[in-house]
Structure formats: C-alpha cells, structure tokens
Design a protein around this motif. Structure first.
Motif, PDB file in Angstrom:
ATOM      1  N   ALA A 204     -10.418 -27.033  18.201  1.00 47.83           N
ATOM      2  CA  ALA A 204     -11.243 -27.605  17.144  1.00 47.83           C
ATOM      3  C   ALA A 204     -12.679 -27.773  17.621  1.00 47.83           C
ATOM      4  O   ALA A 204     -12.939 -27.951  18.816  1.00 47.83           O
ATOM      5  CB  ALA A 204     -10.677 -28.963  16.718  1.00 47.83           C
ATOM      6  N   SER A 205     -13.596 -27.712  16.678  1.00 47.76           N
ATOM      7  CA  SER A 205     -14.991 -28.005  17.017  1.00 47.76           C
ATOM      8  C   SER A 205     -15.102 -29.498  17.298  1.00 47.76           C
ATOM      9  O   SER A 205     -14.230 -30.291  16.920  1.00 47.76           O
ATOM     10  CB  SER A 205     -15.909 -27.596  15.873  1.00 47.76           C
ATOM     11  N   ASP A 206     -16.185 -29.879  17.945  1.00 48.86           N
ATOM     12  CA  ASP A 206     -16.353 -31.281  18.338  1.00 48.86           C
ATOM     13  C   ASP A 206     -16.282 -32.235  17.144  1.00 48.86           C
ATOM     14  O   ASP A 206     -15.781 -33.347  17.277  1.00 48.86           O
ATOM     15  CB  ASP A 206     -17.674 -31.482  19.076  1.00 48.86           C
ATOM     16  N   ASP A 207     -16.758 -31.828  15.995  1.00 49.54           N
ATOM     17  CA  ASP A 207     -16.757 -32.723  14.843  1.00 49.54           C
ATOM     18  C   ASP A 207     -15.457 -32.656  14.039  1.00 49.54           C
ATOM     19  O   ASP A 207     -15.292 -33.372  13.058  1.00 49.54           O
ATOM     20  CB  ASP A 207     -17.953 -32.441  13.929  1.00 49.54           C
ATOM     21  N   GLU A 208     -14.503 -31.815  14.477  1.00 47.24           N
ATOM     22  CA  GLU A 208     -13.233 -31.688  13.770  1.00 47.24           C
ATOM     23  C   GLU A 208     -12.026 -31.996  14.658  1.00 47.24           C
ATOM     24  O   GLU A 208     -10.914 -31.593  14.345  1.00 47.24           O
ATOM     25  CB  GLU A 208     -13.093 -30.272  13.203  1.00 47.24           C
TER      26      GLU A 208
END
Length: 126
Positions: A97-101
C-alpha cells in the motif's frame, strides 16, 4: 517451555516469556519432527509464533476466531493456519500500500472477525 504442539494451547505466560526466536524454533522443531513438508519452515514457524502470541495476549478477534473455527470443525493447528493466512494477507497489504493507504490494525481485526472455515477455503484454497 521446551516443546510446542499447535494442537495444544501453550501456557500464555510461559509462551510470552520466551523470546521470539525461541518461539519460532519451537514451531520449526514441531513441524520437522512431524515431517510436514513446507515451502519455508522458517516463514511457516514465524506465522505460528505470531498467531500463538496474539492468542496468548488475548487479542479478542483472534481468540474469538479460534473459538469460531473450532466450532466449525477445524483443529487448533488448522485454525492457526487460517488466522495466519489472514495475517499474511494483512502484511502483504501493508507492504504494497502507499503511505496514505496503509491498512490499520483495525482492518486486520475486522478481517479476522469475518474469518470462517468457508471464507478460508474460498479465499485461500485450503
């Protein structure tokens, strides 16, 4: 504690008193003694250790899942595998996942709460 059998719950205090590497070593010894063929006994044992630790720490969703899976007919050992499958999926999601997800611990808890024998078979082919 010098022996581990996934079909018998270890004493929580004794289990948690062990360092992580000792827990993993005990799980590896069990699987090798039983001549269970695994792609990676090290990784398999690591997941046994993690799930056993969650049970010993009385993590509600995991404890409830163990009870539910047992009521549905899984052995304790198979139940550890089912929960470990959910944990593996959660870790996979964390790593990809991306950092914001990033999925939360609550997302893992919710996935474990939804776990049934049928969902395990359907999702993981077991």
């Amino acid at each position: 504690m010098n022996h581990y059998d996934p079909d018998k719950a270890p004493d929580p205090e004794q289990w948690l008193a062990l360092d992580e590497q000792t827990r993993i070593t005990l799980a590896k010894k069990y699987h090798r003694a039983q001549r269970i063929k695994l792609p990676s006994v090290e990784v398999h044992a690591m997941f046994h250790s993690l799930v056993e630790s969650q049970i010993a720490e009385n993590l509600g969703p995991v404890v409830r899942a163990m009870d539910r899976l047992a009521a549905e007919g899984l052995s304790r050992h198979e139940s550890i595998h089912a929960i470990g499958s959910v944990l593996l999926g959660h870790i996979h999601n964390l790593l990809n996942a991306s950092d914001d997800e990033k999925p939360s611990a609550a997302a893992y808890a919710e996935a474990v709460e939804r776990l049934t024998v049928k969902s395990w078979h359907d999702e993981y082919g077991n």
